[in-house]
Design an enzyme around this catalytic site. Structure first.
Site, PDB file in Angstrom:
ATOM      1  N   HIS A 169      11.563  29.062  28.941  1.00  0.00           N
ATOM      2  CA  HIS A 169      12.153  30.154  29.703  1.00  0.00           C
ATOM      3  C   HIS A 169      13.354  29.615  30.473  1.00  0.00           C
ATOM      4  O   HIS A 169      13.356  28.450  30.905  1.00  0.00           O
ATOM      5  CB  HIS A 169      11.157  30.717  30.727  1.00  0.00           C
ATOM      6  N   CYS A 267       8.079  31.219  38.648  1.00  0.00           N
ATOM      7  CA  CYS A 267       7.291  32.027  37.714  1.00  0.00           C
ATOM      8  C   CYS A 267       6.375  32.991  38.448  1.00  0.00           C
ATOM      9  O   CYS A 267       6.079  34.081  37.951  1.00  0.00           O
ATOM     10  CB  CYS A 267       6.458  31.134  36.798  1.00  0.00           C
TER      11      CYS A 267
END
Length: 277
Positions: A169, A267
Site C-alpha cells: 500500500h 493503517c
C-alpha cells in the site's frame, strides 16, 4: 534554521481490533502460524487513540464486525475528500465486506458517498498532499480508480507504482508529513517505487525526507502527522531524527502487534476531511 511547525485539528475514524487475528495471508507480513495477542492489539490501539485525543483531535469509532479481523485498518475503508466519501472496493475476498460496512457508517452519519466502480483500498493507496492526491498502484489499487477519483473530486491524482510486495500500500512506503498546500512535505522509501515513480516524486518533492531501509522495515512510513506532531513506529529511529531536524515532534507509538497483519498507526487511522467553509 528550524522551521516552526503548526498542528491543525484533525478528525479521524478508527475501529477497535477486538476481533483481530491473522487467519489468512494476503501480504508478506501475515503468517498464520505466528500467534497473535488480541488483548495486546487492543491495548496498543487504545494508546494510539488516546494519543490523538490528548492532542485535541476528534476520533469517531465504527463498530468492528466479527469475521473481519482487518477492519481495524480503518484507513483502507474509504477516502474522504471535501466531505465526499469514495468507497473502498477490496482486491481480496477476505476483506470485501469491509468496503460496504464503512460506506454504511458514513451514510448513516449523513455523508454523501460514492460507490467505487474500480478496485481501490481507500487511504491505504490514496493520500492527500496539499491540493494533490497521490495514488498508489501495483498491488491493491487499480490505476483506473485514480481516474475515477479525479473525476469525482476535481483534483489532480498522481499515479505512483509500487514494486516491493512488502510495501503493498502507498501508506507503507510514503507518509504525508505536512499537508499544507503552500509547503507540502512527504517522507518516502525510494526502493518501494518504480524508477519512473521515483523520478516523479523527486521532481515534485525535492525537499522530501528519504527514509532508510530500517525505517521502512519497521513500517515507520505508516505515520500520522497533524502538521507538527508525528506518530511514528518506535523502530523508525532514522526517520524520527530527520523529523526533529525539520522542526517536527515525533512520538513513538507501539503498534507491533497490529504489524502482524501488515499495518501500523496510519493503517488504523482514516482521516475525515470535510469541505472547507
Amino acid at each position: 534554521m528550524t522551521t516552526t511547525r503548526t498542528s491543525t485539528p484533525r478528525h479521524y475514524l478508527m475501529c477497535s481490533p477486538k476481533h483481530f487475528e491473522v487467519s489468512y495471508e494476503i501480504n508478506p507480513w501475515m503468517d498464520v502460524t505466528r500467534a497473535t495477542d488480541t488483548a495486546r492489539a487492543v491495548r496498543q490501539w487504545e494508546n494510539l487513540r488516546a494519543t490523538y485525543l490528548a492532542w485535541g483531535h476528534t476520533v469517531d469509532l465504527i463498530e468492528p464486525i466479527p469475521g473481519l479481523p482487518d477492519m481495524v485498518y480503518a484507513a483502507n475503508g474509504a477516502t474522504v475528500v471535501d466531505g465526499l466519501v469514495y468507497s473502498a472496493k477490496f482486491t481480496y475476498p477476505e476483506r470485501a465486506a469491509e468496503g460496504p460496512a464503512y460506506q454504511k457508517w458514513f451514510a448513516d452519519q449523513g455523508f454523501v458517498t460514492q460507490t467505487a466502480a474500480e478496485t481501490n483500498e481507500g487511504e491505504g493507496d490514496i493520500l492527500m498532499v496539499g491540493d494533490v492526491i497521490l495514488g498508489g498502484s501495483g498491488f491493491r489499487t487499480a490505476v483506473a480508480a485514480h481516474a475515477e477519483l479525479a473525476a469525482l473530486t476535481g483534483r489532480e491524482v498522481v499515479t505512483l507504482e509500487l514494486v516491493d510486495p512488502h510495501y503493498y500500500h502507498l501508506d507503507t512506503a510514503l507518509a504525508v508529513i505536512d499537508s499544507d498546500p503552500a509547503s507540502p512535505l512527504i517522507a518516502y522509501y525510494p526502493p518501494a517505487f518504480s524508477a519512473a515513480s521515483q523520478a516523479v516524486l523527486a521532481a515534485r518533492y525535492p525537499d522530501a525526507i528519504m527514509a532508510s531501509a530500517s525505517d521502512a522495515v519497521a513500517l515507520g512510513l505508516n505515520a500520522v502527522s497533524d502538521g507538527r506532531r508525528v506518530v511514528v513506529a518506535p523502530g523508525a529511529v532514522d526517520l524520527a531524527a530527520q523529523l526533529r531536524e525539520r522542526g517536527f515532534e515525533p512520538f513513538g507509538v507501539d503498534t507491533s502487534e497490529l504489524l502482524k497483519g501488515g499495518g501500523g498507526a496510519k493503517c488504523c487511522t482514516l482521516e475525515i476531511r470535510r469541505a472547507q467553509p
